[in-house]
Design an enzyme around this catalytic site. Structure first.
Site, PDB file in Angstrom:
ATOM      1  N   ASP A   1      -5.241   1.026   9.688  1.00 40.35           N
ATOM      2  CA  ASP A   1      -5.115   1.903   8.516  1.00 40.35           C
ATOM      3  C   ASP A   1      -5.699   3.302   8.743  1.00 40.35           C
ATOM      4  O   ASP A   1      -6.551   3.776   7.961  1.00 40.35           O
ATOM      5  CB  ASP A   1      -5.750   1.249   7.271  1.00 40.35           C
ATOM      6  CG  ASP A   1      -5.203  -0.148   6.994  1.00 40.35           C
ATOM      7  OD1 ASP A   1      -4.112  -0.459   7.524  1.00 40.35           O
ATOM      8  OD2 ASP A   1      -5.860  -0.921   6.279  1.00 40.35           O
TER       9      ASP A   1
ATOM     10  N   GLU B   1     -10.483  -2.352   4.495  1.00 41.74           N
ATOM     11  CA  GLU B   1      -9.116  -1.870   4.731  1.00 41.74           C
ATOM     12  C   GLU B   1      -8.967  -0.451   4.159  1.00 41.74           C
ATOM     13  O   GLU B   1      -9.763  -0.010   3.331  1.00 41.74           O
ATOM     14  CB  GLU B   1      -8.096  -2.804   4.064  1.00 41.74           C
ATOM     15  CG  GLU B   1      -8.145  -4.229   4.614  1.00 41.74           C
ATOM     16  CD  GLU B   1      -7.034  -5.137   4.099  1.00 41.74           C
ATOM     17  OE1 GLU B   1      -6.428  -5.839   4.918  1.00 41.74           O
ATOM     18  OE2 GLU B   1      -6.775  -5.169   2.887  1.00 41.74           O
TER      19      GLU B   1
ATOM     20  N   ASP C   1       0.777  -1.253   0.000  1.00 42.14           N
ATOM     21  CA  ASP C   1       0.000   0.000   0.000  1.00 42.14           C
ATOM     22  C   ASP C   1       0.809   1.304   0.000  1.00 42.14           C
ATOM     23  O   ASP C   1       1.801   1.422   0.725  1.00 42.14           O
ATOM     24  CB  ASP C   1      -0.860   0.100   1.268  1.00 42.14           C
ATOM     25  CG  ASP C   1      -1.575  -1.161   1.637  1.00 42.14           C
ATOM     26  OD1 ASP C   1      -1.490  -2.137   0.896  1.00 42.14           O
ATOM     27  OD2 ASP C   1      -2.218  -1.169   2.691  1.00 42.14           O
TER      28      ASP C   1
HETATM   29  C1  FRU Z   1      -3.908  -3.588   2.746  1.00 43.16           C
HETATM   30  C2  FRU Z   1      -3.264  -4.034   4.047  1.00 43.16           C
HETATM   31  C3  FRU Z   1      -3.599  -3.073   5.169  1.00 43.16           C
HETATM   32  C4  FRU Z   1      -2.471  -3.290   6.120  1.00 43.16           C
HETATM   33  C5  FRU Z   1      -1.303  -3.532   5.187  1.00 43.16           C
HETATM   34  C6  FRU Z   1      -0.281  -4.485   5.715  1.00 43.16           C
HETATM   35  O1  FRU Z   1      -3.280  -4.075   1.609  1.00 43.16           O
HETATM   36  O2  FRU Z   1      -3.686  -5.349   4.350  1.00 43.16           O
HETATM   37  O3  FRU Z   1      -4.873  -3.279   5.727  1.00 43.16           O
HETATM   38  O4  FRU Z   1      -2.256  -2.195   6.967  1.00 43.16           O
HETATM   39  O5  FRU Z   1      -1.844  -4.027   3.988  1.00 43.16           O
HETATM   40  O6  FRU Z   1       0.853  -4.521   4.907  1.00 43.16           O
END
Ligand code: FRU
Length: 525
Positions: free
Chosen positions: A191, A242, A60
């Site tokens: 997040d 997320e 991300d």
């Molecule tokens: C989304 C996610 C988020 C988390 C991160 C972990 O792709 O699963 O929810 O913070 O990636 O790398």
């Protein structure tokens, strides 16, 4: 790391005996000088005008913020392998949203856990007290993920922490009072997206908690108060929620303003795996509400996930970047030095028609600066014969034309290996189709090349604008300036060299423009 060391590493991770390197052990590894030496950005499949890290795993985008002329792009990063592992925040900066400079890792795991996704703000009034009014701090707000807690089967292993920088993101200090939001037993609790809410003169945080979003407020970024929840009975719930984002945005062509909540969801996207839905509604400083009945998707392609928008963009544009991958196969894509890239930075705009509000997402006009390479085809074409042309390399090109929204068109890119990527605009059945089933290497995971991707097509006006941007391992298709979007990875063994366009035999393409896009890493001019 050679192949056998990687296998050993992977085995150690699987056995659960891996422990994170300390900050001083890894700091040297990703300096800008070294990153240039590590990668010339010229490996097979290496994106030439999308951001990708010099090496290793990325997911991300995080902490998107503009400060003092610099656009920061932090990202989920694992510096020791090309599969997901203990998360850090990698860092790159740009002054034009086109060219990126790789920076050292910004945030390292600590005793509270790994550093998962989050956001960053400019604390202009120094509400946190971390800086001064003259030198306001950048504050990063992120999720801590405590592996030990997860492994022990607890549910409270995700908490929220903060860190600040007084030198525009070069160095970071974690707040000694971390975590700033603890966990009372919610397994997926992460997040944080924070922004300054003018109307209530408070910081607002959007956070996800499994199947819904929670909103918090704060005066100082350290103490947070729970305000409300949204979404248990709204939108798509095929997977965990997320990476939320909440922002105010004007409705184009009117005085009206609305609030938009972006929610990434995995799995449960319309064409499988990971995707991003959005809600258009209102936020009164406490509650987010919406009258939207149907689920709306930002992008129907399989590779635009966890996207969020910038804080503090000087001209007020709402600028979005997504991670160009999908958890179905993110770990399996056929690259060796690095894994995955970001979408082009895109401008989000809100529109209204008889069916309600909808978002468009479209590359920033800054992109035109590098779509200035050789003009490969510049004029209208008749379609009584299908348009067919051979080129040296179409995997760094941009194609634009105007179509008749009531007719059917097929655009096919192919190479001498017999690999082909085909996009169809079906005016007659009001559908858009993308077929990457034979686009190149597709067999690294079952869902990647399994099905033809679809999305509904609602034309506006009597001409439809088609724009297709191809990089070494991605295709981004924008219809009517981002009303309909397909973002997808592709892995052709050789670049595509042939373009074919077929359409109504009695029709013509009023305008056809095909040009090379310049590399941002290895510029030719
Ligand atoms: C989304 C996610 C988020 C988390 C991160 C972990 O792709 O699963 O929810 O913070 O990636 O790398």
């Amino acid at each position: 790391m050679n192949y056998s060391t990687k296998i050993l590493f992977a085995a150690l991770i699987l056995m659960g005996v891996f422990s994170c390197k300390t900050e001083s052990e890894t700091k040297e590894e990703i300096s800008p000088e070294l990153s240039k030496a590590i990668s010339g950005y010229d490996e097979p499949f290496r994106p030439q005008f999308h951001f990708s890290p010099p090496e290793k795993w990325m997911n991300d985008p995080n902490g998107l913020v503009h400060h003092q002329g610099v656009y920061h792009l932090f990202y989920q990063y694992y510096p020791d392998d090309i599969v997901w592992g203990p998360m850090h925040w990698g860092h790159a900066t740009s002054t034009d949203m086109i060219h990126w400079e790789n920076k050292p890792i910004a945030l390292y795991p600590d005793e509270h856990g790994l550093i998962f996704s989050g956001s960053a703000v400019v604390d202009k009034n120094n509400t946190s007290g971390f800086g001064t009014k003259d030198n306001p701090p950048l504050v990063a707000i992120f999720t801590y993920h405590l592996m030990e807690g997860e492994k022990a089967g607890r549910k409270d292993f995700q908490t929220q922490g903060i860190a600040y920088s007084l030198d525009n993101g070069e160095t970071w200090t974690k707040y000694e009072g971390n975590p700033v939001i603890g966990n009372q037993g919610i397994k997926d609790f992460r997040d944080p997206k924070v922004f300054w809410h003018d109307e209530s003169s408070k910081w607002i945080m959007a956070l996800v908690a499994g199947d819904h979003a929670k909103f918090y407020s704060s005066d100082n970024l350290k103490k947070w108060v729970l305000l409300s929840e949204f979404g248990k009975d709204k939108g798509a719930h095929g997977g965990v929620w997320e990476c939320p984002d909440l922002f105010k945005i004007p409705v184009e062509g009117s005085e009206e303003e609305k609030w938009v909540l972006l929610i990434s969801i995995n799995p449960g996207a319309p064409n499988g795996g990971s995707g991003t839905q959005y809600f258009v509604g209102d936020f009164d400083g406490t509650n987010f509400t919406t009258e939207q009945a149907e689920t709306r998707w930002l992008d129907y392609g399989m590779d635009n996930y966890a996207g969020v928008t910038y804080n503090n963009v000087p001209d007020g544009r709402r600028v979005f970047i997504g991670w160009m991958s999908n958890w179905n196969y993110a770990r399996d894509t056929p690259t060796e030095v690095w894994r995955s890239s970001m979408t082009l930075p895109r401008k989000l705009t809100l529109h209204k028609n008889d069916e309600g509000y909808f978002l468009k997402n479209f590359p920033l006009t800054e992109f035109d600066k590098i779509s200035k390479g050789k003009l490969l085809f510049p004029k209208p074409v008749r379609l009584d014969e299908p348009f067919e042309r051979e080129y040296d390399n179409l995997n760094n090109s941009e194609l634009k034309f105007l179509a008749d929204p009531n007719e059917n068109y097929a655009i096919t890119y192919s190479n001498k290996e017999g690999e082909q990527l085909c996009f169809q605009l079906l005016g007659e059945s009001s559908e858009l189709l993308l077929d990457r089933t034979r686009s190149g290497i597709v067999d690294f995971e079952e869902s990647f090349g399994r099905a033809i991707q679809k999305q509904p097509f609602w034309p506006e006006g009597d001409k439809t604008k088609v724009r297709i941007i191809l990089d070494a391992s991605s295709v981004e298709i924008f219809i009517d300036e981002g009303k309909h979007v397909f973002t997808n990875q592709i892995f052709p063994k050789q670049p595509y060299t042939k373009l074919e366009i077929s359409g109504p035999a009695d029709g013509s393409l009023e305008y056809l423009m095909l040009r090379e896009v310049n590399s941002i890493w290895n510029p030719v001019n």
